[in-house]
Design an enzyme around this catalytic site. Structure first.
Site, PDB file in Angstrom:
ATOM      1  CE  LYS A   1      -8.541 -49.600 -36.699  1.00 28.21           C
ATOM      2  NZ  LYS A   1      -8.173 -48.253 -37.158  1.00 28.21           N
TER       3      LYS A   1
ATOM      4  CD  GLN B   1      -4.815 -46.637 -37.265  1.00 28.35           C
ATOM      5  OE1 GLN B   1      -5.418 -47.599 -37.710  1.00 28.35           O
ATOM      6  NE2 GLN B   1      -5.307 -45.881 -36.292  1.00 28.35           N
TER       7      GLN B   1
ATOM      8  CG  ASP C   1     -11.334 -45.621 -41.277  1.00 20.34           C
ATOM      9  OD1 ASP C   1     -11.745 -46.402 -40.401  1.00 20.34           O
ATOM     10  OD2 ASP C   1     -10.132 -45.376 -41.472  1.00 20.34           O
TER      11      ASP C   1
END
Ligand code: NDP
Length: 297
Positions: free
Chosen positions: A54, A98, A121
Site C-alpha cells: 500500500k 491494518q 477502507d
C-alpha cells in the site's frame, strides 16, 4: 469451455495511472498533496507485506504516507487516543488501521473510532450504512475493485444471479450489498453464503456471477460452477510448496484448473483481485483529499 483471464494487474495499473494524473492535477492547482496515515499493530508478516504494497502504491501515484508501528501490547485507550489525534489532524486525509488486530483489541471499536470522513477502507458503519441505502460513501476497496473489473471487461451485473461465498464485513457483505443494491452498477439477484449455508453447491451452481471470499483453498470446484459463469476468486491463501524458494505459494479459494473449464471469465490468484484492492485504496484516498464524498467534512 476454458475461461478467459481477468487481468487485475493490468486494470489496477490503469486505475493507478488515472489516480496519478488526478493527483498531479490536484497538486498542480495549488492543493496540498494527499496524505494516507497507516497504523500497524504488532509485527504480523502478512500485515507488513500488505502495508508495504500500500505504501509503495502511494509513492507510485504521488500520495504522501506515513506508518505508525505500535507494539501488539498497545492498549485500546492509547490506540483510540492516537486515532483521535489523526482524526483532528487536517493534514491527514485517510486513516488505515491494518487488520487483523491482536485479540485484546476490538476491530469494531477501532474502526468506529476513525472519523468516517477519513475511513478510506470503507469499513466504518457510517460508510457501510450509506452503501446499504445507496448513498455516496467510501466503498470497501476489494468489492469496489471487483466492480471496476466488471466495468473494464463489460461484464453485465444487472438482473444476473450473483452468489457471494463469504459474508465478512470487509469483503463478502459489502460485495453482496453492492451487487444487490447499487442502482448504477448492481441490481443482481444476490445470494450470500457462509459457513452455515446448507449444500453450498445448490447455490453456487446457479450463479451467473460467483464471488468467492471464504479464505478456504480449493473450496470451489469445477462441478460446483455453472457453465459460462463469471468467477471472481478473492481468496489469498498460503499453501506449502517445496518447489518455491519461500516454501509456499499463494492460491485462491477456487480449484483453478477445474473451475477454469466451466467459467467464461475467472480472476487468477495472484494477479486478479489483489492489485485492484490497492488501486481502489489510492482512489479512495484521493476522494478523501478532495472531500468528494463528504464535502462538509
Ligand atoms: P473472513 O475469515 O473474515 O471471512 C470468511 C467468510 O467466509 C465468513 O463469512 C465465513 O462464514 C465464510 N466461510 C468460511 N468457510 C466457509 C465455507 N466452507 N463455506 C461457506 N462460507 C465459508 O475472511 P475475509 O473476508 O477477510 O477474507 C476472505 C479471503 O479473501 C481470505 O483468503 C483473504 O486473504 C482474502 N482477501 C483478499 C483480498 C484481496 O484483495 N484479494 C482482500 C481481503 C481479503 P461465517 O460468516 O459463517 O464465519
Amino acid at each position: 469451455m476454458s475461461a478467459k483471464l481477468i487481468d487485475g494487474k493490468k486494470v489496477a495499473e490503469l486505475i493507478r495511472s488515472q489516480v496519478r494524473d488526478d493527483v498531479n492535477e490536484w497538486v498542480g492547482s495549488g492543493n496540498r498533496r494527499p496524505f494516507l496515515q497507516v497504523v500497524q499493530i504488532g509485527t504480523d508478516p502478512g500485515s507488513t507485506t500488505y502495508i508495504r504494497a500500500k505504501t509503495r502504491a502511494c509513492e507510485d501515484v504521488g500520495i504522501n504516507t506515513g506508518t505508525n508501528r505500535l507494539p501488539d501490547t498497545v492498549s485500546a485507550k492509547e490506540l483510540k487516543r492516537i486515532i483521535r489525534d489523526y482524526n483532528q489532524n487536517d493534514e491527514m486525509d485517510g486513516i488505515l488501521v491494518q487488520l487483523p488486530l491482536p485479540n485484546h483489541l476490538s476491530s469494531h471499536d477501532v474502526i468506529e473510532s476513525i472519523d468516517y470522513r477519513k475511513d478510506i477502507d470503507g469499513f466504518h458503519p457510517m460508510n457501510v450504512g450509506r452503501l446499504a441505502v445507496d448513498q455516496p460513501s467510501y466503498r470497501s476497496c476489494t468489492p469496489a475493485g471487483i466492480f471496476e473489473l466488471f466495468r473494464h471487461y463489460s461484464i453485465q451485473v444487472k438482473s444476473k444471479h450473483a452468489v457471494v461465498v463469504g459474508a465478512s464485513n470487509i469483503v463478502g457483505s459489502p460485495m453482496a450489498i453492492m451487487l444487490s443494491r447499487e442502482n448504477s452498477t448492481g441490481k443482481a439477484t444476490t445470494t450470500i453464503c457462509h459457513k452455515f449455508t446448507r449444500d453450498l453447491t445448490q447455490h453456487t451452481i446457479s450463479a451467473d456471477i460467483l464471488v468467492v471470499a471464504a479464505g478456504q483453498p480449493g473450496l470451489i470446484k469445477g462441478e460446483m460452477v455453472k457453465e459460462g459463469a463469471v468467477v471472481i476468486d478473492v481468496g489469498i491463501n498460503r499453501v506449502a510448496d517445496e518447489t518455491s524458494k519461500k516454501g509456499y505459494k499463494l492460491v485462491g479459494d477456487c480449484e483453478f484448473e477445474s473451475v477454469m473449464e466451466k467459467a467464461s471469465w475467472i480472476t487468477p490468484v495472484p494477479g486478479g483481485v489483489g492489485p485492484m484492492t490497492v488501486a481502489m485504496l489510492m482512489k479512495n484516498t484521493l476522494l478523501a483529499a478532495k472531500k468528494s464524498i463528504y464535502p462538509d467534512g
